[in-house]
Design an enzyme around this catalytic site. Structure first.
Site, PDB file in Angstrom:
ATOM      1  N   LYS A  74       2.845   5.061  12.826  1.00 58.38           N
ATOM      2  CA  LYS A  74       2.707   6.335  12.123  1.00 58.38           C
ATOM      3  C   LYS A  74       1.413   6.994  12.587  1.00 58.38           C
ATOM      4  O   LYS A  74       0.398   6.320  12.790  1.00 58.38           O
ATOM      5  CB  LYS A  74       2.682   6.070  10.623  1.00 58.38           C
ATOM      6  CG  LYS A  74       2.648   7.296   9.728  1.00 58.38           C
ATOM      7  CD  LYS A  74       2.676   6.848   8.270  1.00 58.38           C
ATOM      8  CE  LYS A  74       2.711   8.003   7.293  1.00 58.38           C
ATOM      9  NZ  LYS A  74       2.780   7.514   5.893  1.00 58.38           N
ATOM     10  N   SER A 149       6.345   9.285   3.361  1.00 61.18           N
ATOM     11  CA  SER A 149       5.819  10.110   4.424  1.00 61.18           C
ATOM     12  C   SER A 149       5.965   9.493   5.814  1.00 61.18           C
ATOM     13  O   SER A 149       5.732  10.153   6.820  1.00 61.18           O
ATOM     14  CB  SER A 149       4.338  10.395   4.154  1.00 61.18           C
ATOM     15  OG  SER A 149       3.589   9.190   4.084  1.00 61.18           O
ATOM     16  N   SER A 173       5.924   5.484   0.556  1.00 65.53           N
ATOM     17  CA  SER A 173       6.062   6.083   1.877  1.00 65.53           C
ATOM     18  C   SER A 173       6.483   5.142   2.989  1.00 65.53           C
ATOM     19  O   SER A 173       6.778   5.597   4.087  1.00 65.53           O
ATOM     20  CB  SER A 173       4.757   6.789   2.266  1.00 65.53           C
ATOM     21  OG  SER A 173       4.568   7.951   1.495  1.00 65.53           O
TER      22      SER A 173
END
Length: 471
Positions: A74, A149, A173
């Site tokens: 990420k 996310s 997330s």
């Protein structure tokens, strides 16, 4: 033999270790899948030549539990040899001086940093509809969100671009995108992994976590990051007591989520598990009282600390002012106003009184019911359509998108206890649905062992059509 891009991380490592495939050949297979699924917009940064060069180097070294394994991250993890944007315009040129400690552990064990993955801007949301870098898309329906996310992480692993990825989890997330993209995800006990070198929201609530297509891989990465021995003690489902918290966690679910959840519970019962029905009436109320005051108060402090600690000239106010996604910009900027800022007294009450009460409520629930874990649907509904940022329809009524998708993952996030989401089936229109297992604080390895047993009795999730690229 199956396509190497369909292998789990553990399968790939066994093939590489046995010399049946070289690190370069494996990387080439993954990069071909990345090209095929490029329309999912899972990556913010991907340099195929750099990946292949690292794969060549991996072939020359010996040892390392992850030797030759490409692992995308990420884009809020610090990386020394590629940008760390946090998915936001204000950090487009940010190149950290060193890797985040969790990233460094992977590299030390031979992993290849494959690239940086798309995300909800600054990790403040669950759709990954990023206005700066474009929306990440769900491999099982490219018009659908991959969750967030860590949406790019879920999309990449679900679409077989990589066998495993790192995400971060503040309120769901890691687990939400894992569930919506048909893969497994681990939120470890808060503090189990170093949070240094990761663009923050809240030091009290943030944690890194892996997404993968098997619990074996989650357990491997957990052991590597914590520098603990690998391997899980077998957990027998027969006689295992698992709590089913009806009420909050099972209320107002999508009909297909109900069906998949009840089929999963029936499979557990058939395998001999003892299902203990026991509500958690205090938990949602305590979560609501503690969660947002803690996260939103710490956001301004923690982001400023991260920015100054990296020697960046930009400060929180400018970062918030440059945010591209309307939902993120509005929230971050509101925290600078008298009306939107969280008063310190409210924060202290949430941190010092309400959160400990939430942690005690969980500990008491596990002990009083003598259960190894709680099980419930990870999200109340399958993936929403991209663009349904504010509201989504559930059972004929519009409901808030963000609050609805985090409803089941937020409480354990605030309490800091571990959670594993497992793919449990597909909806009638082919969208993945996940089931989550939460365990007591510090029970990560036992929870992974139980999750591995549960994984065995759940239906296998098929790969998305056409590598997830869509039409």
């Amino acid at each position: 033999m199956s396509n190497p891009s369909d292998w789990t991380a553990s399968e790939a490592l066994r093939e590489i270790g046995a010399g049946r495939i070289s690190p370069r050949e494996y990387a080439e297979a993954l990069l071909a899948r990345c090209e095929n699924a490029d329309g999912l917009n899972a990556f913010i940064h991907l340099d195929p030549e750099q990946v292949l060069e690292e794969a060549e180097r991996a072939a020359e070294r010996s040892g390392g539990r992850l030797r030759g394994l490409p692992v995308p991250l990420k884009d809020n993890f610090d990386t020394a040899d590629m940008p760390t944007t946090g998915g936001t315009p204000g950090l487009r040129g940010h190149r950290p001086a060193r890797n985040a400690p969790v990233v460094q552990r992977l590299i030390e064990e031979g992993a290849i940093v494959m690239g940086k993955l798309n995300m909800h801007e600054l990790a403040f949301g669950i759709t990954s509809n990023n206005s700066a870098f474009g929306p990440a898309r769900n491999p099982y329906g490219p018009d659908r969100i991959p969750g967030g996310s860590s949406g790019g992480s879920g999309a990449a692993v679900g679409a077989r671009m990589a066998p495993v990825a790192l995400g971060s989890d503040t309120g769901g997330s890691v687990r939400i995108p894992a569930a919506l993209c048909g893969v497994a995800g681990l939120r470890p006990t808060t503090g189990r992994y170093s949070q240094a070198g990761i663009v923050p929201i809240s030091h009290t609530r943030d944690t890194a976590g892996p997404l993968a297509r098997s619990v074996e891989d989650l357990a491997l990465f957990d052991s590597v990051i914590t520098n603990e021995p690998d391997g899980l003690a077998a957990t027998a489902l027969a006689g295992a007591r698992i709590g089913v918290p009806r009420g909050h966690f099972f209320e107002n679910l999508h009909p297909e989520t109900v069906r998949v959840a009840e089929e999963a519970l029936a499979a557990l019962a058939a395998a001999g598990a003892v299902l203990v029905e026991a509500d958690m009436p205090e938990v949602p109320k305590l979560d609501e009282a503690a969660g947002f005051p803690i996260a939103l108060y710490e956001t301004v402090v923690d982001l400023n600390r991260y920015l100054s600690g990296h020697g960046l000239s930009i400060e929180y106010a400018a970062l918030a002012g440059a945010a591209a996604s309307p939902d993120v910009a509005g929230l971050l900027q509101s925290l600078l106003t008298e009306e939107g800022a969280i008063p310190e007294a409210v924060y202290r009450e949430a941190l010092d009184a309400t959160r400990p009460a939430l942690q005690a409520a969980y500990a008491d629930w596990f002990a009083a019911n003598d259960v190894l874990a709680a099980i419930f649907p990870t999200t109340p509904l399958p993936a929403a359509r991209i663009g349904e940022d504010e509201t989504v329809e559930l059972n004929g009524e519009p409901v808030p998108t963000f609050l609805t998708f985090i409803r089941n993952t937020s409480p354990s996030s605030v309490a800091g206890i571990p959670g594993v989401t497992l793919p449990a089936g597909l909806s009638a229109d082919g969208l993945p649905i996940g089931m989550e297992l939460d365990g007591p604080a510090g029970s990560d390895r036992a929870l992974l062992a139980l999750s591995a047993a549960v994984e065995e009795i759940l239906p296998a999730t098929p790969a998305p059509a056409s590598g997830g690229a869509g039409e």
